[in-house]
Design an enzyme around this catalytic site. Structure first.
Site, PDB file in Angstrom:
ATOM      1  CG  ASP A 146      -2.083   0.779   1.341  1.00 10.43           C
ATOM      2  OD1 ASP A 146      -2.246   1.392   0.067  1.00 10.43           O
ATOM      3  OD2 ASP A 146      -2.625   1.142   2.034  1.00 10.43           O
ATOM      4  CG  HIS A 181      -0.051   2.474  -9.288  1.00 10.61           C
ATOM      5  ND1 HIS A 181      -0.396   1.903  -8.044  1.00 10.61           N
ATOM      6  CD2 HIS A 181      -1.322   3.147  -9.812  1.00 10.61           C
ATOM      7  CE1 HIS A 181      -1.353   2.567  -7.537  1.00 10.61           C
ATOM      8  NE2 HIS A 181      -1.875   3.232  -8.580  1.00 10.61           N
ATOM      9  CG  LEU A 185       9.062 -17.321  -3.576  1.00  6.25           C
ATOM     10  CD1 LEU A 185       9.090 -17.196  -2.124  1.00  6.25           C
ATOM     11  CD2 LEU A 185       9.515 -15.944  -4.301  1.00  6.25           C
TER      12      LEU A 185
END
Ligand code: IPE
Ligand code: IPE
Ligand code: MG
Length: 247
Positions: free
Chosen positions: A18, A35, A129
Site C-alpha cells: 500500500d 504504481h 519460492l
C-alpha cells in the site's frame, strides 16, 4: 539477518502493498508513477524472498474493491500486471519460482485470464519460492465461493453437513494447499486488512510499517523477518507447547 532464534524463519510472508499513490503525490507525480515504482519493489522483494529461502510470498496486487477507482487507474493497474507477467515470467521460471494466482477469475477479461493461466502452467513444477499473486482478490468473496461450493455438494448429496468443517472450508479456498501466512506486512502506515486473507490470518503475526510500498526494499524485507523472529507465537497454548500446537 540477526541470529535471533526465538521464532524460526517464516515459511509464508504475505504483503499488503500500500501507498503507491501517496508516494507519487509526495513527489508531485501522477499516481501511475507510484504504481510503476511499486513493480520495481515487487521485483526486489521476490528476489530477497528467494534468497532467504522463503517458501511462499503472497502479494496483494488488486482487491475486489479496487474496481471502485477511476477507470483510468484501474486500466493502469491491469496494464502493469499484464506487463509484469509478459516481461518477468521467463526470469521467474528460470529462478525456479512457481506462480499461483488467488482471487475471482470468472469476471476477468480473457487476455488477463489467459496470461494468469500461462504463468501458472509454465511454472507449475517449479520448487523454489511460490509467488502467490492476489488479484481481483477479496477474502469475503473467497469464503463465500468456498461456502457455495460446499453447499452445492451437500445439496447434491455428495457430502454430509457434518463434513463442513474448518478444514473442509480451508481446502476450498483459493489458497488450498498453501500454509497460512506466518507474517502479514502492510506498508504505508495504514493498520487494517482491507479484506485480505481474513480466514488464513487467524494466527498470523502482523507488521505495519510506515514506508510507502515503492520505497520497500530488501533491507526493509529482511528487517521485517528479523522482527518476526522476535515474536512469541502461542496458537492458544502456552509458550513451551508452541511446536505441538502450531503443527
Ligand atoms: C497500493 O497503493 C496499490 C493498490 C491498491 C493497487 P495505493 O494505490 O492504494 O496507494 P495509496 O494508498 O492511495 O497511497
Ligand atoms: C489494499 O489497499 C489493496 C491492495 C494493496 C491491493 P487499498 O489501498 O485498496 O486499501 P484501503 O482502501 O485503503 O483500505
Ligand atoms: Mg491504498
Amino acid at each position: 539477518m540477526s541470529d535471533i532464534t526465538r521464532s524460526s524463519l517464516p515459511e509464508h510472508v504475505a504483503i499488503i502493498m500500500d501507498g503507491n499513490g501517496r508516494w507519487a503525490k509526495q513527489r508531485g507525480l501522477p499516481r501511475i508513477m507510484g504504481h510503476r515504482r511499486g513493480v520495481e519493489a515487487v521485483r526486489e522483494t521476490v528476489r530477497a524472498a528467494g534468497e532467504c529461502g522463503l517458501k511462499y510470498l503472497t502479494l496483494f496486487a488488486f482487491s475486489s474493491e479496487n474496481w471502485r477507482r477511476p477507470v483510468s487507474e484501474v486500466n493502469d493497474l491491469l496494464g502493469l500486471l499484464k506487463a509484469f507477467i509478459r516481461r518477468d515470467l521467463a526470469d521467474l521460471h528460470k529462478e525456479n519460482v512457481r506462480i499461483r494466482v488467488i482471487g475471482d477469475r470468472d469476471s476477468l477479461n480473457d487476455d488477463i485470464s489467459a496470461l494468469l493461466i500461462e504463468a501458472e502452467q509454465t511454472t507449475r513444477d517449479n520448487t523454489a519460492l511460490t509467488l502467490v499473486i492476489a488479484f481481483n482478490y477479496g477474502s469475503r468473496d473467497e469464503i463465500a465461493r468456498a461456502a457455495a461450493s460446499l453447499a452445492r455438494d451437500v445439496a447434491l448429496g455428495k457430502i454430509d453437513v457434518s463434513a463442513v468443517t474448518p478444514d473442509a472450508i480451508t481446502a476450498r479456498l483459493d489458497t488450498a494447499g498453501i500454509p497460512d501466512p506466518d507474517l502479514i506486512i502492510r506498508t504505508s502506515g495504514e493498520e487494517r486488512l482491507s479484506n485480505f486473507l481474513l480466514w488464513q490470518a487467524a494466527y498470523s503475526e502482523f507488521l505495519f510499517i510506515p514506508d510507502y510500498w515503492p520505497d520497500f526494499d530488501r533491507k526493509t524485507f529482511f528487517s521485517a523477518i528479523d522482527q518476526y523472529m522476535t515474536r512469541d507465537r502461542r496458537f492458544g497454548g502456552l509458550p513451551d507447547q508452541v511446536a505441538v500446537a502450531g503443527a
